[in-house]
Design a protein around this motif. Structure first.
Motif, PDB file in Angstrom:
ATOM      1  N   GLY A 175       0.811  -1.210   0.000  1.00  0.00           N
ATOM      2  CA  GLY A 175       0.000   0.000   0.000  1.00  0.00           C
ATOM      3  C   GLY A 175       0.843   1.258   0.000  1.00  0.00           C
ATOM      4  N   MET A 176       1.938   1.249   0.767  1.00  0.00           N
ATOM      5  CA  MET A 176       2.837   2.408   0.820  1.00  0.00           C
ATOM      6  C   MET A 176       3.525   2.625  -0.524  1.00  0.00           C
ATOM      7  N   LYS A 211      -5.791  -1.377  -0.966  1.00  0.00           N
ATOM      8  CA  LYS A 211      -7.037  -1.131  -1.690  1.00  0.00           C
ATOM      9  C   LYS A 211      -7.355   0.369  -1.731  1.00  0.00           C
ATOM     10  N   ILE A 212      -7.060   1.048  -0.629  1.00  0.00           N
ATOM     11  CA  ILE A 212      -7.278   2.498  -0.602  1.00  0.00           C
ATOM     12  C   ILE A 212      -6.319   3.179  -1.564  1.00  0.00           C
ATOM     13  N   LEU A 216      -7.116   5.578  -4.822  1.00  0.00           N
ATOM     14  CA  LEU A 216      -6.473   6.861  -5.122  1.00  0.00           C
ATOM     15  C   LEU A 216      -5.972   6.880  -6.570  1.00  0.00           C
ATOM     16  N   ALA A 217      -5.424   5.747  -7.014  1.00  0.00           N
ATOM     17  CA  ALA A 217      -4.944   5.656  -8.393  1.00  0.00           C
ATOM     18  C   ALA A 217      -6.098   5.860  -9.370  1.00  0.00           C
ATOM     19  N   VAL A 218      -7.264   5.279  -9.060  1.00  0.00           N
ATOM     20  CA  VAL A 218      -8.431   5.444  -9.921  1.00  0.00           C
ATOM     21  C   VAL A 218      -8.865   6.908  -9.956  1.00  0.00           C
ATOM     22  N   GLU A 258      -1.782 -12.868  -4.635  1.00  0.00           N
ATOM     23  CA  GLU A 258      -2.211 -12.674  -6.019  1.00  0.00           C
ATOM     24  C   GLU A 258      -3.622 -12.083  -6.094  1.00  0.00           C
ATOM     25  N   LYS A 259      -4.462 -12.430  -5.161  1.00  0.00           N
ATOM     26  CA  LYS A 259      -5.823 -11.898  -5.162  1.00  0.00           C
ATOM     27  C   LYS A 259      -5.809 -10.383  -5.012  1.00  0.00           C
ATOM     28  N   LEU A 260      -4.968  -9.880  -4.100  1.00  0.00           N
ATOM     29  CA  LEU A 260      -4.856  -8.438  -3.885  1.00  0.00           C
ATOM     30  C   LEU A 260      -4.291  -7.748  -5.126  1.00  0.00           C
TER      31      LEU A 260
END
Length: 334
Positions: A175-176, A211-212, A216-218, A258-260
């Motif tokens: 995430g970082m 996921k957060i 942000l990327a979206v 892999e799911k993430l």
């Protein structure tokens, strides 16, 4: 040299066909070009052999060569120098987000995961001459190694110097790493913004949920390609540190979330890949390279330099030389 030599009016070369016809006509008429004197006997005349009657035919040869030079000049020979200039009509800003945790020293890829990645990533960077590229590295935390820049030499030098060290807290903060990459691209004005995030583990560090970071990327219109690197099953990995500070290696289970990674890729409009060996890793970067193409507009400028003047000069000199010979040495044959 010859590749840059062209003729503006090549049709004039058809006039060269006349030269052999003129030569044939001259050969046929050669004995009729001088007056004849018929004598009943030359017994009382002194015979004197001379080479001049033979050489006088060279005057006509000079004239033919001069005509050939003039025909070449009429065809307007010229040399060309082509220069090109390219401009990107759709620039892409790319951030390579690289996991540099201790597990990246695993030897299921040769010589290890990190060095295999560096080699493939370097070729990828070299193949994107019109794009801007930046580097983000992460382990238990993340930081920007190079900003998004068009200076490929800077990016390649930073990538080459990339090593595992203890500066970053150990762990895998996916995430970082993703959030830092988004931060590098959020103010970009490029028409396309891309993150290529590579990891060999699961998110087990950092204070930002992957996921957060993906959301942000979206929000900023950033597409993310995710790569899980590591063989299926067991891999020779660092499992401890010896008294001399070197890693102790042993077989360890390869664990990749892999799911993430698939969820992040799908959410942002990208794609997830699994690199189980060096060849597969290379294929993945080649596919991403083909998917993210930059439109390039190329302008060609051609500078011409006229080359007909030397041929005219040669033709003029030959005609002058022929006239001088005709009215001096060969004067008695005219």
């Amino acid at each position: 040299m010859l590749d840059s030599f062209t003729f503006e009016n090549p049709g004039y070369f058809w006039l060269l066909v006349l030269l052999p016809l003129l030569a044939t006509w001259y050969f046929w008429k050669r004995n009729l070009q001088q007056a004849e004197l018929r004598l009943s006997s030359v017994q009382g005349l002194k015979s004197q052999r001379s080479i001049l009657p033979v050489l006088r035919h060279g005057l006509f040869a000079l004239r033919l060569i001069a005509l050939a030079c003039m025909i070449v000049a009429m065809a307007k020979p010229r040399s060309s120098d082509v220069s090109t200039r390219t401009s990107s009509t759709q620039g892409i800003d790319i951030v390579l987000s690289i996991d540099v945790s201790a597990s990246m020293l695993a030897r299921d890829l040769k010589p290890n995961r990190l060095d295999a990645l560096k080699e493939v990533a370097a070729e990828f960077i070299k193949g994107r001459p019109t794009d801007r590229i930046g580097l983000v590295v992460y382990a238990g935390e993340s930081f920007t190694l190079t900003p998004v820049t068009s200076d490929k030499a800077l990016v390649l030098a930073a990538l080459e110097d990339l090593r595992y060290n203890t500066v970053l807290e150990n762990g895998t903060a996916i995430g970082m790493g993703l959030a830092t990459s988004v931060n590098r691209l959020k103010e970009s004005t490029a028409k396309s913004k891309v993150i290529i995030l590579l990891t060999d583990g699961v998110n087990n560090a950092g204070f930002i949920d992957p996921k957060i970071a993906g959301e942000l990327a979206v929000e900023y219109g950033i597409k993310t390609y995710t790569i899980g690197i590591g063989t299926n099953g067991m891999a020779l990995s660092p499992i401890g540190i010896l008294s001399n500070g070197q890693f102790r290696y042993g077989m360890a289970q390869v664990e990749i979330d892999e799911k993430l990674l698939q969820e992040i890729a799908v959410t942002t409009g990208g794609k997830y890949y699994r690199a189980t060996d060096n060849e597969k890793l290379e294929e993945i970067y080649e596919e991403i390279d083909s998917l993210e193409k930059t439109e390039i507009e190329e302008f060609k400028f051609t500078n011409y330099e006229e080359r007909y003047r030397p041929f005219l000069l040669i033709a003029g000199l030959l005609l002058i030389f022929e006239l001088l010979l005709r009215f001096t040495i060969f004067r008695s044959f005219i």
